[in-house]
Design a protein around this motif. Sequence first.
Motif, mmCIF file in Angstrom:
data_model
loop_
_atom_site.group_PDB
_atom_site.id
_atom_site.type_symbol
_atom_site.label_atom_id
_atom_site.label_comp_id
_atom_site.label_asym_id
_atom_site.label_seq_id
_atom_site.Cartn_x
_atom_site.Cartn_y
_atom_site.Cartn_z
ATOM 1 N N SER A 234 4.439 -0.092 -1.363
ATOM 2 C CA SER A 234 3.711 0.596 -2.450
ATOM 3 C C SER A 234 2.303 0.453 -2.052
ATOM 4 O O SER A 234 1.410 1.219 -2.422
ATOM 5 C CB SER A 234 4.142 0.071 -3.778
ATOM 6 O OG SER A 234 5.308 0.339 -4.001
ATOM 7 N N ILE A 237 1.089 2.401 0.908
ATOM 8 C CA ILE A 237 0.827 3.765 0.506
ATOM 9 C C ILE A 237 -0.210 3.953 -0.364
ATOM 10 O O ILE A 237 -1.075 5.018 -0.068
ATOM 11 C CB ILE A 237 2.142 4.238 -0.133
ATOM 12 C CG1 ILE A 237 3.240 4.124 0.791
ATOM 13 C CG2 ILE A 237 1.882 5.829 -0.440
ATOM 14 C CD1 ILE A 237 3.476 4.996 2.114
ATOM 15 N N ALA A 238 -0.568 3.146 -1.358
ATOM 16 C CA ALA A 238 -1.433 3.508 -2.440
ATOM 17 C C ALA A 238 -2.938 3.320 -1.843
ATOM 18 O O ALA A 238 -3.863 3.703 -2.245
ATOM 19 C CB ALA A 238 -1.340 2.477 -3.616
ATOM 20 N N GLY A 240 -3.783 4.370 0.851
ATOM 21 C CA GLY A 240 -4.194 5.577 1.809
ATOM 22 C C GLY A 240 -4.227 5.324 3.335
ATOM 23 O O GLY A 240 -4.647 5.806 4.081
ATOM 24 N N GLN A 242 -1.623 5.909 5.041
ATOM 25 C CA GLN A 242 -0.887 6.852 5.930
ATOM 26 C C GLN A 242 -0.248 6.386 7.206
ATOM 27 O O GLN A 242 -0.465 7.089 8.262
ATOM 28 C CB GLN A 242 -1.944 8.105 6.174
ATOM 29 C CG GLN A 242 -2.710 8.763 5.046
ATOM 30 C CD GLN A 242 -3.169 10.047 5.261
ATOM 31 O OE1 GLN A 242 -4.095 10.111 6.082
ATOM 32 N NE2 GLN A 242 -2.359 11.174 4.940
ATOM 33 N N ARG A 339 9.877 6.439 -4.556
ATOM 34 C CA ARG A 339 9.619 5.183 -3.848
ATOM 35 C C ARG A 339 9.370 3.895 -4.858
ATOM 36 O O ARG A 339 9.817 2.706 -4.546
ATOM 37 C CB ARG A 339 8.236 5.284 -3.011
ATOM 38 C CG ARG A 339 7.980 4.340 -2.012
ATOM 39 C CD ARG A 339 6.417 4.454 -1.649
ATOM 40 N NE ARG A 339 6.163 5.766 -1.147
ATOM 41 C CZ ARG A 339 5.406 6.516 -1.319
ATOM 42 N NH1 ARG A 339 4.530 6.243 -2.579
ATOM 43 N NH2 ARG A 339 5.051 7.590 -0.893
ATOM 44 N N SER A 340 9.161 4.127 -6.171
ATOM 45 C CA SER A 340 8.899 3.146 -6.898
ATOM 46 C C SER A 340 10.317 2.477 -7.335
ATOM 47 O O SER A 340 10.504 1.299 -7.725
ATOM 48 C CB SER A 340 8.132 3.479 -8.260
ATOM 49 O OG SER A 340 9.029 4.436 -8.762
ATOM 50 N N ALA B 98 2.778 5.986 -8.709
ATOM 51 C CA ALA B 98 3.415 5.347 -7.906
ATOM 52 C C ALA B 98 4.533 5.974 -6.942
ATOM 53 O O ALA B 98 4.672 5.799 -5.613
ATOM 54 C CB ALA B 98 4.422 4.389 -8.626
ATOM 55 N N GLU B 100 3.692 9.127 -6.587
ATOM 56 C CA GLU B 100 2.777 10.353 -5.966
ATOM 57 C C GLU B 100 3.622 11.704 -6.347
ATOM 58 O O GLU B 100 3.677 12.656 -5.467
ATOM 59 C CB GLU B 100 2.842 10.100 -4.635
ATOM 60 C CG GLU B 100 1.959 9.073 -4.281
ATOM 61 C CD GLU B 100 1.474 8.857 -2.796
ATOM 62 O OE1 GLU B 100 2.162 9.507 -1.930
ATOM 63 O OE2 GLU B 100 0.898 7.830 -2.382
ATOM 64 N N ARG B 210 -2.599 11.266 -1.334
ATOM 65 C CA ARG B 210 -3.675 10.368 -1.662
ATOM 66 C C ARG B 210 -5.060 11.125 -1.403
ATOM 67 O O ARG B 210 -4.998 11.827 -0.385
ATOM 68 C CB ARG B 210 -3.653 9.233 -0.657
ATOM 69 C CG ARG B 210 -2.461 8.141 -0.506
ATOM 70 C CD ARG B 210 -2.024 7.621 -1.890
ATOM 71 N NE ARG B 210 -2.809 7.057 -2.603
ATOM 72 C CZ ARG B 210 -2.905 6.619 -3.958
ATOM 73 N NH1 ARG B 210 -1.428 6.429 -4.337
ATOM 74 N NH2 ARG B 210 -3.754 5.907 -4.610
ATOM 75 N N ILE B 213 -10.327 8.845 0.985
ATOM 76 C CA ILE B 213 -11.282 7.690 0.393
ATOM 77 C C ILE B 213 -12.697 8.049 0.533
ATOM 78 O O ILE B 213 -13.590 7.764 -0.407
ATOM 79 C CB ILE B 213 -11.007 6.363 1.211
ATOM 80 C CG1 ILE B 213 -9.442 6.174 0.872
ATOM 81 C CG2 ILE B 213 -11.751 5.169 0.646
ATOM 82 C CD1 ILE B 213 -8.881 5.052 2.005
#
Lengths: 451, 451
Positions: A234, A237-238, A240, A242, A339-340, B98, B100, B210, B213
Amino acid sequence: MIEALVKSLPEGRVLTDPDVVDSYARDRTFLEPGKALGVVLATSRDDVVTTMRWATEHRVPVVPRGAGTGLAGAATASEGSIVLSLARMTAIRELSPADEIAVVEPGVITADLDRAAREHGLMYAPDPSSYEISTIGGNLATNAGGLRCVKYGVTRDSALGLEVVLADGRILNTGRRTVKGVTGYDLTGLFVGSEGTLGIITSATVRLRRAPIAPPATIAAEFGSLRDAAAAVSAIIAAGCQPSLMELLDRATLKAIDDWRNIGLEDSTNAMLIGQSDASDGQAMAALMRELCEANGASFVAVSSTPEETEDLIGIRRMAYEAKERLGACLVEDVCVPRSALPDMISAVEAAAARHEVMICTVAHAGDGNLHPVFIFEHGTPEPPARVWAAADEVFKAALELGGTLTGEHGVGLLKRRWLGLESGPVVTEVQQGIKRVFDPLGILNPGKAI
Amino acid sequence: MIEALVKSLPEGRVLTDPDVVDSYARDRTFLEPGKALGVVLATSRDDVVTTMRWATEHRVPVVPRGAGTGLAGAATASEGSIVLSLARMTAIRELSPADEIAVVEPGVITADLDRAAREHGLMYAPDPSSYEISTIGGNLATNAGGLRCVKYGVTRDSALGLEVVLADGRILNTGRRTVKGVTGYDLTGLFVGSEGTLGIITSATVRLRRAPIAPPATIAAEFGSLRDAAAAVSAIIAAGCQPSLMELLDRATLKAIDDWRNIGLEDSTNAMLIGQSDASDGQAMAALMRELCEANGASFVAVSSTPEETEDLIGIRRMAYEAKERLGACLVEDVCVPRSALPDMISAVEAAAARHEVMICTVAHAGDGNLHPVFIFEHGTPEPPARVWAAADEVFKAALELGGTLTGEHGVGLLKRRWLGLESGPVVTEVQQGIKRVFDPLGILNPGKAI
């Protein structure tokens, strides 16, 4: 009856020797096929048209197949059917680097297309674990996933257009050669994943992608608990990152690999996470993944710096299935959850294993929430014993309760039909049967599968 | 007849004043609607169910609509129909960072969902030019594209599951909350782009991604010829730059913008290419794009180094449509060709403009091969004059000859049905009508559109 078919096809296309026919009647499941009338080895669209016209005339069920590597029984022959093999239609008819597309016949081996594309700096992204032996046609029929789909999507996401022979022998061309297009309904998407129940794919226009420029950067992280590893997924992914690959192996899987190949498994390691980045700043992404694994409790993180080291790390994942087959016969499952819900799904698998005293080894395409719990039972048993089915039933129901699905990438085939109603409900079932009738009013296309 | 509907819905849901009804009967095309019986302003799924049951009982055609920003007449009311507006169903029911995903009602404005996602470091990728005023429901119904789809795909690529009210009022739930899943046929993909002809979408589970950034890096390159600019596009794609936006503007468009806002257009500039990278190494990618533009003959390349400069460069593209509307009434077209055919398609558009003495301004989502030739004709003309249709006809046929499609992202609606047969052929048409009958046996869902 079959004589008419033999006569209408070029010599050698139809096999009727019972032993030979039987060898074309199975996929990789334990499922016992019915007795098929024969096998057609199609080498062209015309062969397929001839076969379908004959099948329509004589009301004979047709079971299409590629390489027979499926894991859900979609290619298991039914009683009195003709098996229609597309494995000899192996031409890559066109490969256009400028348009980043290829036009391929269904029997092309998936990894062969990928290799052909790489000669032009491109790749064919979908990579089911079977990609060295499975065919594009089979991948399309099951909407196959794979390791890279966490970044590049599944087979449907690479399918632009199809040539399909319908049940009555007519030709249907779906989709297009362009990356975008909205004329009419999405028939391409409808055929992908339909397991041969709507028509026979004889050609596909697929999307290629630019192959990564830099060699991929890979990490392997060891964790004391699966929940910690899931938390690291998690976080990755969070952040970013990728990842182009994000695989999770449980202790039972690691133990099976270690017993076979001695990978130096520590007593305290209960999970391994393998992550990869193929981005141009992949090394930086790998460093970030390492940091996030450590922040989430990893006891050790290896980072590859050479292609050989990368192969070693990925090699551990590749050994998983073979290592398990050494332990016993395998029922390979395929649930997928948001995913969670990955940690809860893992707990549910562990609980089912304990309650029903079944050995379950789990690997997961963790970035997608797609788990493959493999239920081990005694070699030589004709089919999984009752306690395995009871455990599997629990696992399926837990996946659905967690907002997931019965099958992330293997398909329904014969194997999952028992549970299908739990996920689909009556309106979906009715609508799907209606669509099936539009394409196959006589019900001769792979009857009893998929829906 | 309509009295029964008024009574069965909460007060204020049904509008019948002819002037008000007429204001809900059009989209952004010139097409003259038929006279509708009334408008339902649905605020819940129950309102939709009630409306569809009534429509089934009385055999009344239903024309669903979102914000009415469509460019193909899919939401143009037909004679004797009920217009069913989903614009008041505006709840974002769930947004899960979480997993997405978001679960949204159809009336949510697309950019509002994107903004809500960005509060969690996510984005909703599909961004049709209308995204500040169009709705998710309308985007789903037309499978809308946009600027970012060169990198992130079209609306269908972000749709995971749908709640649909069928013609007879039954509820169909398609798809899932997981990123992968292969149970049954792809009904979600089938509904996306079906222009309200198969059912009414009352909720959608969509994928979020995402958000980048780093701030995006943007270039704008000026070329002496469109062919040079198209060559630069190919070079940029082939170099693996993975632009998040790649827009091409022709001289007629630039001139219209310059006449309006004075962007300092040089006499020698015949095309402008605007490219953007939102990758973590975006500045390096922008530098590479600049190099490739220069190598392909760009006379000048601006690279943004601040968000304000980026806004200025993208702003030029955003002005395109308004600038054209100052010139006259617009027929906005939407052909899409394989990327390598972009230069030939541009030449075909120029030839059609010259032959039929029509002013055509073209912008293109060049990375996708998707061109919007905008045919200009006199303000106040009720519909495009014959010479415009003749030029459009040539443009459509050229797109098909180049292996392309009639519509990349706007849809068929009413506007393209005349040409549909040229692309689809009789088998596709028959199969699509069969599917339509499964969902809508009485033919009351947006009849005469899409297929």
